[in-house]
Design an enzyme around this catalytic site. Structure first.
Site, mmCIF file in Angstrom:
data_model
loop_
_atom_site.group_PDB
_atom_site.id
_atom_site.type_symbol
_atom_site.label_atom_id
_atom_site.label_comp_id
_atom_site.label_asym_id
_atom_site.label_seq_id
_atom_site.Cartn_x
_atom_site.Cartn_y
_atom_site.Cartn_z
ATOM 1 N N ASP A 1 5.513 84.654 16.606
ATOM 2 C CA ASP A 1 6.035 84.521 17.966
ATOM 3 C C ASP A 1 7.519 84.879 17.967
ATOM 4 O OD1 ASP A 1 6.434 83.822 20.560
ATOM 5 O OD2 ASP A 1 6.079 81.678 20.315
ATOM 6 N N LYS B 1 6.711 80.567 4.385
ATOM 7 C CA LYS B 1 7.774 79.647 3.961
ATOM 8 C C LYS B 1 7.172 78.864 2.790
ATOM 9 C CE LYS B 1 11.924 77.975 4.881
ATOM 10 N NZ LYS B 1 13.099 78.671 4.401
ATOM 11 N N TYR C 1 0.803 75.699 16.788
ATOM 12 C CA TYR C 1 0.601 75.613 18.232
ATOM 13 C C TYR C 1 -0.725 74.941 18.591
ATOM 14 C CZ TYR C 1 4.530 78.900 18.636
ATOM 15 O OH TYR C 1 5.760 79.502 18.554
ATOM 16 N N ASP D 1 12.973 83.122 6.958
ATOM 17 C CA ASP D 1 14.403 83.163 7.289
ATOM 18 C C ASP D 1 15.031 84.473 6.821
ATOM 19 O OD1 ASP D 1 13.663 82.131 4.835
ATOM 20 O OD2 ASP D 1 15.355 80.754 4.657
ATOM 21 N N ASP E 1 9.415 88.883 18.921
ATOM 22 C CA ASP E 1 10.424 89.055 19.973
ATOM 23 C C ASP E 1 11.712 89.633 19.401
ATOM 24 O OD1 ASP E 1 8.752 88.190 21.907
ATOM 25 O OD2 ASP E 1 10.046 86.576 22.637
#
Ligand code: NAD
Length: 379
Positions: A253, A197, A146, A229, A257
């Site tokens: 992020d 990852k 980001y 994943d 959620d």
């Protein structure tokens, strides 16, 4: 006698003031049953501040934050208010992002708890919920994709457009967020699952190396690594395996959620953002509910104040290091839920033991329990 903790109380818009009132009631109940003392100073933020002072984060409010030990925040933003005001001046940017930058809030902590009493609001089948869900997502907030440079969209000689985002982490950034995850695990079930990852990303390889290195400083905490994943899938299949999930910014992020959805209502979810203030390396914290201003129910005594009350508990834990008082608030909330108190968002009409209450009644019920929990702990 403990010192007096100075708290900047910024209630904001929509349901902010009504849920904040209940969090303050609970903090006063903690004071009444302990030696802790809070200097709670309220200041305008968001549309309330634009109306009063012409800007979403007035200088007086920011100064109050600088002079305080922590910020207890409600929420800001009213989508239907004055569309002519530019994005930069609207509260979400002018207040929230400004505070994040000002205090270098690099760690976002989101506990997700689903007590057994609320099994009906979880989207998972009861057998996947075990004895109730209880996990903590620790997300890095100021690095990664980001913020990394270069970040741009360009036009290529053949007319195509190309967008570039860059994922960047330094060892120092990984070390400090890893320490927060391990420290948090020490007062929980002593397990950290680090998400990366590493099979595809250079960042993932460095992340895994540095987290493993920091993990060696915490021999009583079990560390496991998981690809993002797989973690997304495991959260749906067997969420009870997780204690602390440590994530870089973008993975955090998304996973925070997903984890939040397990708790069924935004009205139950607190959050903490930790950083530093001035030249000090001490933990400075910003504490707020995960939800927004909920304009659809504002001003009707319908909002669930638990997210705001639990945010105050996180403030006691992370900024003031008052673990016993933080736990007392959390236990009081669980007790009240076990007694059947429910705001509309968590109410189960088919359960005869549930009693539907408003924002104020819920805050009063938690406050009454605080005294019992704290006095029981002293005897
Ligand atoms: P929201 O979180 O305000 O509401 C989403 C849904 O959840 C609504 O149905 C609402 O009634 C419900 N809800 C949220 N908190 C609740 C509570 N405590 N008790 C019971 N129900 C609750 O999200 P939104 O409607 O997308 O956003 C409304 C405004 O809030 C927007 O202006 C948005 O920018 C702002 N917002 C601010 C923050 C913040 O200040 N950190 C965070 C998210 C959204």
């Amino acid at each position: 006698m403990n010192s007096i903790y100075r708290v900047a109380v910024l209630a904001g818009d929509g349901i902010g003031p009504e849920v904040m009132r209940e969090a303050i009631r609970v903090l006063r109940a903690v004071e009444a049953a302990s030696t802790l003392r809070f200097q709670l100073t309220e200041a305008p933020v968001g549309w309330a501040a634009i109306d009063a002072k012409g800007e979403a984060l007035p200088a007086e409010t920011l100064n109050l934050c600088r002079q305080s030990d922590a910020i207890l925040f409600g929420s800001v933003g009213l989508p239907d208010r004055d569309p002519s005001i530019s994005k930069e001046r609207r509260p979400e940017r002018a207040a929230l992002l400004r505070i994040r930058r000002e205090f270098g809030l690099y760690a976002n902590l989101r506990p997700v708890q689903l007590p057994l009493a609320l099994a009906h609001i979880c989207p998972l089948r009861p057998e996947r919920q075990g004895a109730g869900l209880d996990l903590l997502v620790v997300r890095e907030l100021t690095g990664g994709m980001y913020f990394g440079q270069p970040k741009l969209t360009e036009t290529l000689p053949d007319g195509q457009r190309r967008a570039i985002d860059t994922m960047v982490y330094t060892t120092r950034e990984i070390e400090r967020i890893a320490r927060i995850a391990f420290e948090s695990a020490l007062v929980r079930r002593k397990k950290v699952t680090s998400i990366d990852k590493a099979n595809v990303l250079e960042n993932g390889i460095l992340w895994r190396e540095v987290v493993s290195q920091i993990g060696r400083e915490y021999p009583t905490v079990t560390l496991e690594h998981m690809f993002v994943d797989n973690a997304a899938m495991q959260l749906m299949i067997r969420p009870t395996q997780f204690d602390v999930l440590l994530c870089e910014n973008m993975f955090g992020d998304i996973l925070s959620d997903e984890a939040a959805a397990l708790a069924g209502s935004l009205g139950m979810l607190p959050s903490a953002s930790l950083g530093s203030k001035g030249d000090h390396e001490t933990t400075f914290g910003f504490y707020e509910p995960a939800g927004g201003t909920a304009p659809d129910i504002a001003g009707k005594n319908l909002a669930n104040p638990i997210a705001q009350i639990l945010s105050a508990a996180l403030m006691l834990r992370y900024s003031f290091r008052q673990e016993a008082a933080a736990l007392a608030i959390e236990q009081a909330v669980t007790a009240v839920l076990n007694q059947g108190f429910r705001t509309g968002d968590i109410h189960n009409a088919s359960d005869p033991n549930c009693r539907r209450v408003g924002t104020i009644e819920m805050g009063e019920a938690v406050s009454r329990e605080i005294a019992k929990v704290l006095l029981a702990a002293q005897t």
